[in-house]
Design a protein around this motif. Structure first.
Motif, PDB file in Angstrom:
ATOM      1  N   ILE A 135       0.854  -1.182   0.000  1.00  0.00           N
ATOM      2  CA  ILE A 135       0.000   0.000   0.000  1.00  0.00           C
ATOM      3  C   ILE A 135       0.893   1.236   0.000  1.00  0.00           C
ATOM      4  N   LEU A 136       0.702   2.089  -0.979  1.00  0.00           N
ATOM      5  CA  LEU A 136       1.368   3.385  -1.016  1.00  0.00           C
ATOM      6  C   LEU A 136       0.376   4.429  -0.533  1.00  0.00           C
TER       7      LEU A 136
ATOM      8  N   LYS B 297      -3.449  -2.007  -8.587  1.00  0.00           N
ATOM      9  CA  LYS B 297      -4.729  -2.703  -8.660  1.00  0.00           C
ATOM     10  C   LYS B 297      -5.880  -1.733  -8.424  1.00  0.00           C
ATOM     11  N   ALA B 298      -5.644  -0.744  -7.574  1.00  0.00           N
ATOM     12  CA  ALA B 298      -6.663   0.266  -7.272  1.00  0.00           C
ATOM     13  C   ALA B 298      -5.953   1.526  -6.817  1.00  0.00           C
ATOM     14  N   SER B 299      -6.565   2.675  -7.078  1.00  0.00           N
ATOM     15  CA  SER B 299      -5.945   3.945  -6.720  1.00  0.00           C
ATOM     16  C   SER B 299      -7.039   4.987  -6.546  1.00  0.00           C
TER      17      SER B 299
ATOM     18  N   HIS C  21      -2.824   2.186  -4.186  1.00  0.00           N
ATOM     19  CA  HIS C  21      -2.465   3.543  -3.772  1.00  0.00           C
ATOM     20  C   HIS C  21      -3.644   4.259  -3.142  1.00  0.00           C
ATOM     21  N   LEU C  22      -3.364   4.989  -2.069  1.00  0.00           N
ATOM     22  CA  LEU C  22      -4.356   5.832  -1.405  1.00  0.00           C
ATOM     23  C   LEU C  22      -3.740   7.197  -1.137  1.00  0.00           C
ATOM     24  N   SER C  23      -4.330   8.242  -1.697  1.00  0.00           N
ATOM     25  CA  SER C  23      -3.907   9.610  -1.381  1.00  0.00           C
ATOM     26  C   SER C  23      -4.780  10.144  -0.254  1.00  0.00           C
ATOM     27  N   VAL C  24      -4.155  10.814   0.718  1.00  0.00           N
ATOM     28  CA  VAL C  24      -4.885  11.341   1.875  1.00  0.00           C
ATOM     29  C   VAL C  24      -4.646  12.850   1.962  1.00  0.00           C
TER      30      VAL C  24
END
Length: 464
Positions: A66-67, A96-98, A127-130
């Motif tokens: 996880i990024l 796979k998902a972003s 990837h998850l941007s917060v």
């Protein structure tokens, strides 16, 4: 900074590295070795851009990670916010998902979703941007984490079982994730030859000997979590009469294969040219690897191998109970972060990394990371003072007179490592290598990372 601060209350240790891509490479290796997603945390904007470069290596290797990237505040988007970037869209082709978190109330569910997506099915990076305002928000009630990932069915299909039972020369070829998961016990359970493929060299994988000949003889092949991609010449690696089946999962407890065929396959994969034995007491990669193998004979040893020509020799000549290589992406530069993560995940194991001199330059500053955290791996740098993979291509395609632009200096990388606090040695002649490796092993056993930089002959990768 909000995450760093919250980590204190959560008693969550943080390991900070010198480059964002190195953080992703470490999470990649962690995922491959443990089966659980590694987590890389980076700042937004240029930090995210640096990190994205390493995602492709993890995607091709089917590694769960996880990024998590910082992000410009939601209420400032479209107004020219500091380091505003379409981060989720940039990372999406490599994951796979972003997506970008939209509210603090749902952030726990976002993280749970990312974890399940990374580890579920065929593993891979997520990837998850917060955004900053999401991180800074106050939440009165904790959010639900969402449903757990359901168990995946593993019942073999009747078609696959019938085909394998009827075959004379069956093979199972496992992709990167399945060779780490299903493949290790599958050959013992079924008697079928199981071949793991994770090298960008495909049918010419130097660690798999005469693989090409074996593939050409097979009459039934099960691709287990593996596509008939470039590594299999898009299916042309098999005979025209070969029946090729595909499945994401496969288990069986009955004996399906012939011991004679399995032994024939194993002998072909273990083949190495007899003339290699004649290479003694010289700075050839074969002789260097022979000395290094003594370090890998420990039962819990982990081999880390980068790409490039020296990396191909390492993969051909060295064996260990576990290994992490550059993978199908064909990238170079990840060996030091890989070794750091391997040591972190397995503190008592002997971790030995082999990489070229060009490769060492990508993340040499991560030696500082290893020193700070006591990640006592041992790195062996094969130094031929060139980008040798590219140089060999030039020789083959254009001739020696037109080989240019690939020269490096025979830099004393051992001294560079020593300057950062590691044990470092530079070896010019083969006669010095045995003792230098012994001293490095002693330093590593005492808790200090070690680098041995050895000058090697400029030779092409192995061919059989």
């Amino acid at each position: 900074m909000p995450v760093f601060d919250a980590a204190l209350d959560a008693q969550l240790p943080l390991l900070h590295v010198r480059h964002e891509a190195a953080a992703v490479h470490m999470a990649d290796a962690w995922g491959r070795l443990t089966g659980e997603p590694g987590v890389a945390l980076v700042t937004g904007g240029p930090g995210h851009a640096n990190a994205v470069a390493a995602l492709y290596t993890a995607l091709a290797a089917e590694s769960p990670l996880i990024l998590i990237s910082g992000h410009a505040p939601l209420d400032e988007l479209g107004k020219g916010a500091f380091q505003e970037m379409r981060q989720a869209e940039i990372a999406a082709p490599l994951c796979k998902a972003s997506w970008t978190a939209q509210a603090a109330q749902g952030l726990a569910a976002d993280v749970a979703r990312a974890w399940h997506a990374a580890a579920g099915g065929r593993p891979g990076p997520v990837h998850l941007s917060v955004p900053n305002d999401v991180l800074d928000a106050v939440v009165d009630e904790p959010a639900m984490l969402g449903p757990q990932r359901p168990a995946e069915a593993r019942e073999p299909s009747r078609e696959i079982l019938d085909a394998l039972r009827a075959a004379q020369r069956p093979l199972i070829i496992a992709g990167p994730a399945r060779m780490r998961d299903d493949a290790p016990g599958l050959e013992a359970a079924t008697g079928l030859p199981v071949i793991g493929m994770e090298s960008p060299r495909g049918v010419n994988d130097p660690s798999l000997g005469r693989l090409a000949g074996v593939l050409g003889q097979a009459d039934v092949v099960l691709l287990l979590g593996k596509r008939a991609d470039f590594t299999l010449k898009f299916g042309k690696a098999f005979a025209e009469s070969c029946r090729v089946l595909s499945s994401e999962r496969f288990t069986a407890q009955e004996r399906l294969g012939s011991p004679g065929w399995r032994d024939e396959v194993r002998a072909a994969l273990e083949y190495r040219p007899a003339e290699w034995q004649a290479i003694q007491a010289r700075n050839h990669p074969v002789a260097v690897c022979r000395e290094v193998q003594r370090l890998l004979d420990a039962p819990d040893a982990i081999l880390v191998s980068d790409g490039g020509e020296f990396g191909q020799w390492a993969q051909a000549c060295l064996s260990a109970s576990r290994r992490v290589i550059n993978g199908p992406a064909g990238s170079i530069g990840a060996a030091l972060p890989f070794a750091a993560a391997a040591q972190l995940a397995n503190p008592r194991a002997r971790v030995v990394a082999l990489l070229g001199d060009g490769t060492f330059g990508f993340h040499m500053s991560e030696v500082d990371t290893a020193v700070r955290y006591g990640l006592n791996y041992l790195a062996v740098i094969g130094n031929d003072a060139t980008w040798n993979a590219e140089y060999q291509i030039q020789l083959r395609a254009y001739g020696a007179a037109r080989a240019q632009g690939c020269e490096l200096l025979p830099t004393r990388y051992g001294a560079v490592a020593a300057a950062m606090g590691a044990h470092g040695e530079d070896v010019a002649s083969f006669g010095e290598l045995h003792d230098a490796l012994a001293r490095a092993a002693d330093a590593s056993a005492a808790g200090k990372p070690a680098c041995v930089n050895v000058l090697i002959e400029r030779v092409a990768a192995p061919k059989y």
